[in-house]
Design a protein around this motif. Sequence first.
Motif, PDB file in Angstrom:
ATOM      1  N   VAL A 114       0.164  -1.283   0.051  1.00 16.73           N
ATOM      2  CA  VAL A 114       0.270   0.136  -0.300  1.00 16.73           C
ATOM      3  C   VAL A 114       0.623   1.408  -0.465  1.00 16.73           C
ATOM      4  O   VAL A 114       0.957   1.993  -0.791  1.00 16.73           O
ATOM      5  CB  VAL A 114      -0.876   0.075   0.988  1.00 16.73           C
TER       6      VAL A 114
ATOM      7  N   THR B  96       1.903   5.375  -5.444  1.00 19.29           N
ATOM      8  CA  THR B  96       1.056   6.454  -4.768  1.00 19.29           C
ATOM      9  C   THR B  96       1.178   7.642  -5.040  1.00 19.29           C
ATOM     10  O   THR B  96      -0.019   8.689  -5.300  1.00 19.29           O
ATOM     11  CB  THR B  96       1.397   6.483  -3.113  1.00 19.29           C
TER      12      THR B  96
ATOM     13  N   ALA C 124      -1.298   6.336  -9.095  1.00 24.61           N
ATOM     14  CA  ALA C 124      -2.721   5.787  -8.074  1.00 24.61           C
ATOM     15  C   ALA C 124      -3.285   6.939  -7.162  1.00 24.61           C
ATOM     16  O   ALA C 124      -2.665   7.771  -6.069  1.00 24.61           O
ATOM     17  CB  ALA C 124      -1.801   4.563  -8.028  1.00 24.61           C
ATOM     18  N   LEU C 125      -4.286   5.852  -6.390  1.00 19.58           N
ATOM     19  CA  LEU C 125      -4.877   6.418  -5.040  1.00 19.58           C
ATOM     20  C   LEU C 125      -4.167   5.930  -4.222  1.00 19.58           C
ATOM     21  O   LEU C 125      -3.315   6.639  -3.262  1.00 19.58           O
ATOM     22  CB  LEU C 125      -6.301   5.543  -4.860  1.00 19.58           C
ATOM     23  N   PHE C 126      -3.020   4.333  -3.968  1.00 13.62           N
ATOM     24  CA  PHE C 126      -2.017   4.135  -3.354  1.00 13.62           C
ATOM     25  C   PHE C 126      -1.491   3.110  -4.201  1.00 13.62           C
ATOM     26  O   PHE C 126      -1.949   2.182  -4.685  1.00 13.62           O
ATOM     27  CB  PHE C 126      -2.528   4.049  -2.608  1.00 13.62           C
TER      28      PHE C 126
ATOM     29  N   LEU D 176      -1.283   6.748   5.637  1.00  8.45           N
ATOM     30  CA  LEU D 176      -1.859   6.449   4.561  1.00  8.45           C
ATOM     31  C   LEU D 176      -1.293   8.199   3.719  1.00  8.45           C
ATOM     32  O   LEU D 176      -1.808   8.994   4.523  1.00  8.45           O
ATOM     33  CB  LEU D 176      -2.600   6.203   4.509  1.00  8.45           C
ATOM     34  N   ALA D 177      -0.616   8.184   3.147  1.00  7.06           N
ATOM     35  CA  ALA D 177      -0.333   9.470   2.189  1.00  7.06           C
ATOM     36  C   ALA D 177      -1.739  10.156   2.619  1.00  7.06           C
ATOM     37  O   ALA D 177      -1.323  11.379   2.419  1.00  7.06           O
ATOM     38  CB  ALA D 177       0.879   9.586   1.436  1.00  7.06           C
ATOM     39  N   LYS D 178      -2.653   9.129   1.043  1.00  9.26           N
ATOM     40  CA  LYS D 178      -3.999  10.153   0.571  1.00  9.26           C
ATOM     41  C   LYS D 178      -4.977   9.896   1.734  1.00  9.26           C
ATOM     42  O   LYS D 178      -5.423   9.250   1.281  1.00  9.26           O
ATOM     43  CB  LYS D 178      -4.516   9.785  -0.671  1.00  9.26           C
TER      44      LYS D 178
ATOM     45  N   LEU E 231      -8.805   9.445   1.868  1.00 13.61           N
ATOM     46  CA  LEU E 231      -9.665   8.146   1.331  1.00 13.61           C
ATOM     47  C   LEU E 231     -10.703   7.646   1.908  1.00 13.61           C
ATOM     48  O   LEU E 231     -11.395   7.503   1.661  1.00 13.61           O
ATOM     49  CB  LEU E 231      -8.702   6.993   0.048  1.00 13.61           C
TER      50      LEU E 231
END
Lengths: 344, 344, 344, 344
Positions: free
Chosen positions: A59, A205, A209-211, B237-239, B242
């Motif tokens: 991830v 990421t 991509a979203l991640f 999580l970077a983003k 989400l």
Amino acid sequence: MIRFECDYAEGAHPLIMQRLIDTNEDQTPGYGVDSYCEKAREYIKERCEHDDIDVHFLVGGTQTNLTVISSMLRPYQGVIAADSGHISGHETGAIEATGHKVLTIPSTDGKISAKQITKVCIDHREDVSREHFVQPAMVYISFPTETGTIYSKEELNAIREACEEHGLSLFLDGARLGYGLTSPQNDVTLKDITDYCDVFYIGGTKVGALFGEAVVIKNKYLKNDFRYSIKQKGGLLAKGRLLGIQFGTLFEENLYFDISKHAVDLALKIRKAFEDKGYEFMYDSTTNQQFPIIPDEQLEVLAKSYSFTFWCKVGENKSVVRFCTSWATKKENVEKLIQDIKAL
Amino acid sequence: MIRFECDYAEGAHPLIMQRLIDTNEDQTPGYGVDSYCEKAREYIKERCEHDDIDVHFLVGGTQTNLTVISSMLRPYQGVIAADSGHISGHETGAIEATGHKVLTIPSTDGKISAKQITKVCIDHREDVSREHFVQPAMVYISFPTETGTIYSKEELNAIREACEEHGLSLFLDGARLGYGLTSPQNDVTLKDITDYCDVFYIGGTKVGALFGEAVVIKNKYLKNDFRYSIKQKGGLLAKGRLLGIQFGTLFEENLYFDISKHAVDLALKIRKAFEDKGYEFMYDSTTNQQFPIIPDEQLEVLAKSYSFTFWCKVGENKSVVRFCTSWATKKENVEKLIQDIKAL
Amino acid sequence: MIRFECDYAEGAHPLIMQRLIDTNEDQTPGYGVDSYCEKAREYIKERCEHDDIDVHFLVGGTQTNLTVISSMLRPYQGVIAADSGHISGHETGAIEATGHKVLTIPSTDGKISAKQITKVCIDHREDVSREHFVQPAMVYISFPTETGTIYSKEELNAIREACEEHGLSLFLDGARLGYGLTSPQNDVTLKDITDYCDVFYIGGTKVGALFGEAVVIKNKYLKNDFRYSIKQKGGLLAKGRLLGIQFGTLFEENLYFDISKHAVDLALKIRKAFEDKGYEFMYDSTTNQQFPIIPDEQLEVLAKSYSFTFWCKVGENKSVVRFCTSWATKKENVEKLIQDIKAL
Amino acid sequence: MIRFECDYAEGAHPLIMQRLIDTNEDQTPGYGVDSYCEKAREYIKERCEHDDIDVHFLVGGTQTNLTVISSMLRPYQGVIAADSGHISGHETGAIEATGHKVLTIPSTDGKISAKQITKVCIDHREDVSREHFVQPAMVYISFPTETGTIYSKEELNAIREACEEHGLSLFLDGARLGYGLTSPQNDVTLKDITDYCDVFYIGGTKVGALFGEAVVIKNKYLKNDFRYSIKQKGGLLAKGRLLGIQFGTLFEENLYFDISKHAVDLALKIRKAFEDKGYEFMYDSTTNQQFPIIPDEQLEVLAKSYSFTFWCKVGENKSVVRFCTSWATKKENVEKLIQDIKAL
């Protein structure tokens, strides 16, 4: 406010979002053994021009770094990295939390050299009390580095040779890999990286991509049972197909490289605008991160319309800041910024 | 083939996908400090009817378990869990990898009792060589358990009292929390769980989200600096938005509970069909997982049209299998299954 | 060959050996709860002029360092130390193996200052992304340092104040404590050290014992259950009374200080001989380790009769070497060395 | 009060004390590379009738277990042990603290069988989700076990074959090895143990030494760099020669075996006395630990003159207790005990 502060401010490339919608109701097995992951693996193998590699999807970057490094090292071994390397200081001691010391090498531009690596190994081997010191066993490099610079093929080749001579494995952190591969200064291919490294990862990421990060493993010892390591470290995504769908979209055709080039082109336009203005740069970056040195007075003007990252002070009245582009950066925003730079 | 084998076979609830699309181009800061996460936190606090709680969003269950447990314990302390608990055997030693022993208690239905917990603590305290043993310091329970059962309010209350008496913290794994809270047998509310626990999590991965678990922390010691722990263990999580967007969608109104109830209703219909047929059950589950004991001959018939999970053999000719529903299970597929059960 | 290369080349002080012989057939309970350990604890408490301290006996220095530090820190916290500190580089990553980063501060003489410590803490606290970095939570200093220098009372006091201001605990490694306390330059008492530190240890291995370090704990959090930590890290000696007997012998009367002073007096005589000869010193040590800078030609002469430790080169023709005395160093050997220095 | 409660109540065999005195003023290099250690290694190699083994000396059992096991396993691997094994419950989670799960097998007499080991491995291998479970990679057995029983040559041979078939390494904990090898029931030699095991240790702490365990390594992977592991885990004794001198004394001639036999002979006399009295035993031990089941009323009588260890209750009025002999047990004390048993 237009944002140039990082390369993970938006969601994902629209094509990826579309694929996620299209496949949303499909029923698949969990944990990355579905057909979407299988396909994505095939695409990546083709791009790497290697058939004997394993591809796993995780991830995020810190998770990937700690999983790869702790799986490769024996307890008393450490990993060599630039003092500016992401694992050296930016991951809350994630590597140490798995029991391993990061052996830092000083670096002014984010890169380390074969010569520096060799010195660490020789100094260690020649010490009569070497058992009292952490044994260097792996080299960690970033491509591009945290400061936007990239290694040449010659430099990578020398590092590979140093690793082989001293029994080290080589791990390349490619969180921003696309932005390095599509730099006009770059002479390295995905195949070269696969040739040189024991393991590396292709960042998703920060590149559309979203991640997600795609770990490519060539080293046999590391290949063995790597899924156990991913699961133990908390990185085995239940709905693994989400990673397969994203990397499949990025690598089925040329999307990963197209959107990376888009970001680099825009970053270099920004660079040129600052150069034309007579500003100098902290690092010689030809990728998506630019580090101009700007008088604080002018920075204040820019800060009214744009967000960017403060890096450090230079003397009394100047600062280094970071401007970052990404796959999502809009051309018109860059044009506007360039006009505003000219007008400073 | 109609799938009843797990509750994470599809993507996310369509409303979540829509929100992800709608917000895709928004620019936000990373790492969970954006406004979507803030809103989702507020919604969850309201639902928990507690204002003095911290809410953090992580990606998956194993990651959440190892981060919470390792942040709470001192090195020589262990966590009490049912031998069937997810952390006891299904996470590749993730808890041990952070240095802590899981102190297992035998369980036939996935639950443990206040009495069992008390015994472990008294036995430990009364041992003159207790320093040679891992000190029990935390209790881990699942709600619902891995076998679909749930604790009553009375049972939870007794466990809480045992924890307080013996200086243990209480951690509730709610990977399938929605399916427990909406069980017709349930007499526990989100507020009750917040009252009783030091920390728990609300599962998203198995209840409508693409991924994500919302960790709710009431314990002050654990609250302190928890974001450092998330980052170190690779779970930041970077983003982050989400996760905020997904949990916001689930908890802004009643979506989380509505879709959970949907799954439970369908599971109980399947249960009734097996009961009407005269089959017994391995566990007394009133949630989304059902464990009928079925003659192997009939299983073969069902296996032609449906996928389900083999659990264990019972005697020579029978097996326990698991049928699982989820927020995504289609009513018509359940109707078809019920007809086929009747026809066995 | 007369040896000046380290302070652990011999067995134990004869009085200790005698006591071990005298008590050899006594039957005692194991693991440090015997009457010899109890008595030794009392003697040490008296010397520290503190009654509210716990005293534990461990076998060696690395074991002590890793047990103390890992017991005190939460997983995401690190320990500040001089880059020349024993834990920084000389213990094969023992601290990192327990999951914690050593946050090094540059030092030219083995010491770190309150100002340096303060800077690390402020830099950390002021970083908006501080959760991405290891949190400083403890300070490790050595007394004397690895290069023979000692902190003044004023310096220690300033460090204590910095620790209190920034929420750090203070740990003093006293592997050679006796040689520091009996230095003519020293203005610090055992009581002062107990006042200033959360935890420290009194070294036995290098100061008269066969082995053993006495850990003195004032900090309440660390006191709690420390025996569990010792056992878990493998440091709970079965025949714990061996440690009690040794430390009892050292601290019942003045033996520890007498033999330390003996070593320091002889070291300073060696120092003076080198000074008289016009040689300079790498470090300004007034304890049992001396680091003269000697022309390589003269070193070769000395090396015929004496063993010492090579430290590093200085320019083309000179080297720093270490001469070490101990409780066991014989006066006549020092006299002989001094004559030979004069004759160089 | 005459003590039979454990086998580490006294100091060391007088011959060892004498050697320590005799060598006390010798100057040697530290950390186990001195000539005393070298000689001891040679003696042990001769006794094992293997030349291709490495011998290392550590201070205690828990330290040895955690150092060996953590050096051998990859992070996701675990060690199989009897639920009564020392590492399973008596070491405060020392193995888990290095990141590894102990995979326990039920045992009624302290032993595990090749069949049990095989089942664990096959169950693991055949599980389709095996990556979600800790991978069995090592077998830990004790000889004698914690309950005094010993493995026959046939049993050990079968375990070795199971290990080879399933890719496991075999580690034998010989904390009381002498008492097993000199049991009249024993048919195993030191050579056999070296043949069968990848690594084992010869206990000194409980068999005549002040402290010390001699680790014998045959496995190449483990041999490599083992001194780094010892140092990192805090087990590298500065005055390593103390271990060399002790093991040299025990193995130069037959001392280790002579004193072990002395203890076993006396234990069996005690056993016979209880048998003659009609008492039964909890475990079928022919080594230095005996576990008679004694009416509580009679126990009270014995407790007036003797100390022993309470093990567990049997029914309402009886208890299992442990009587332990050692190299230091006095014949006259055993005679007195036997008379008192007769008189019960």
